[in-house]
Structure formats: C-alpha cells, structure tokens
Design an enzyme around this catalytic site. Sequence first.
Site, short mmCIF file in Angstrom:
data_model
loop_
_atom_site.label_atom_id
_atom_site.label_comp_id
_atom_site.label_asym_id
_atom_site.label_seq_id
_atom_site.Cartn_x
_atom_site.Cartn_y
_atom_site.Cartn_z
CG ASN A 92 -0.26 0.13 2.52
OD1 ASN A 92 0.70 -0.59 2.79
ND2 ASN A 92 -0.74 1.04 3.37
CE1 TYR A 93 3.78 6.67 -2.68
CE2 TYR A 93 1.88 7.95 -1.96
CZ TYR A 93 3.20 7.89 -2.37
OH TYR A 93 3.95 9.04 -2.47
CG ASP A 194 18.93 -2.05 6.60
OD1 ASP A 194 19.87 -1.36 7.03
OD2 ASP A 194 18.68 -2.17 5.38
#
Length: 290
Positions: A92-93, A194
């Site tokens: 999803n953006y 990360d």
Amino acid sequence: MWQSIEDEIKSATGDSFKILTTDVVLGGDINQAYKISDGCTQYFVKINDADHMSHFEAEAYALKQIKSAQQISCPDVIAQGKTHEHSYLVLNYIPLSPGNEKNWYQLGQKLALLHKNVQHGKYGWQSDNYIGDTLQPNAWSKNWRTFFAEQRIGWQLQLLHEKSIKLGDIDHITSVCHDALGHHATEPCLVHGDLWHGNLGFTDSEAVIFDPACYYGDREVDIAMTELFGYLPQDFYQGYQDFYPIKAGFEQRKIIYNFYHVLNHANLFGGVYIEQAKALLSRVMTLSIH
C-alpha cells in the site's frame, strides 16, 4: 509486466484495478520503485529482475511479522509475483512526512514495545533473508554472542575474503567479537535489522518503518544502527529510554553491531567503506569484555 501486476492486485484485493499512472519513486539503491494509481487507489511497487524474487518474498514475510506484532506500523503487503523477466512486490502507498518531536518520541515508544516481546526463545529467523542485497544467514541459535559473531561478523568477513579483501584473520576477529559480548544478558526479540533514517517515516498520525531485514536478536542492534549514519532526533531515544532503558555497556557493544553494517557496505559498494571497515575493526580489536 504491468498487466501481471494489475492481475495480482485484482486477485489479492477482489477489486477492479486499472493502472492509469506510473510515477517513478527515487531513493533506493537496489530496486526500481513506482507509485501506481487507477485514479483512486495508489500502490507502491518494487521491481527487479526475476531472480530477485526471493528478496521480495523475504521482505514480504518480514513485513507481515512486524504487522502481526501490532506495535508499530509498516506497509501492508498487497501482492507479489514475477514474470519471465521481472519480479515485483506491491505494497500500500503511504505518503510520508518528516515528523515532529511528538512523532519521534512515539516512534521510540513503539519500537520499545516491539522489542519488549521476548517470548520467542531463540536467535535467528525462519529462513535466511537479506541485508540490502547481501544474503543474511539466520540459522537458529540459543547463544547470542555465537550467533552474531559467526552469522553476522564472520559471514561478512568471509564474503570480503572471497573478493580478495582481507581485513585479518577471520577466526580471530570473530572470537574477539564473541568475547566482547560475553557478559551481555539479552533475550531474543523481533528486530527490524536495518533501521536507519531512510527506512522510517511518519504519516499524519503515526510512525512507519519499512525495508526490514528482520530476525530475532538483541534489541540493541536496532538502536545501534540508528546512530551509524547520523543520530535520529533526541526525542526518539528519549521515547525509547522512557519505556525500555538500554543497559550499561551499550557504547562498546554498538561498535560490534555497527561493524556488521559497515562490513556489509564494504561488500556491496567497496571503496570508502572498505577503509571505514578497517578503521572500525581497529576499534573492535581493542574492546574489553562487557
């Protein structure tokens, strides 16, 4: 390829979707990235060569594990797949903003809550995954210092050695790292793996983390990496400390934890990172046991 992505989105969501726009999103070193839209719904798509599919599978699995922990937000995995030439991951953006003091404090809180879940019992992950574009081994271990010394430091040193970049005796260096972590009492929790400024952001209402390299490890690896490429705002660290204080000895342990990421950058990019790895190694070799 775009037709395949359309079909996968339709299959995953049950809704019709026709790509009308494909806008390039800049910022990544490994994948091509796009924001696609049908004029109403937007998605974020990562694309790479077909043989990159295992990377996307690993990323999707990690995102789902973060999501299931229900402590900190991350993108939803919509679909993944590949064509003859390409592989892709659809998320999803999420429009992101820089964040304010309150946002950063809440990010620290939420990361602390994620790290407080220590019920898993072992260090490692269900499968090997990737740190950047480098394979990250994750064989299960009950011993943190053995896990990190061998499967993080030793592994990266071996990869460099295979490129004829020799920083020293691998067994000796890993032994020093192992011993320096010797008296550190820790429990395995889900870590992002990360966590730097480029892999987090904020919506209007909450913090979001993405591009994970997850495994069950010492929570301090996440905090250490937030300091490697420039500290995050102090409100983040205050939020974390208020909910889950870091133990004494962290300043020495973070040298070892960040040595892993510098070694990985040396493997990925060479050049100045090799010199940085050599400089950091000199500090690692002088550590006392904590």
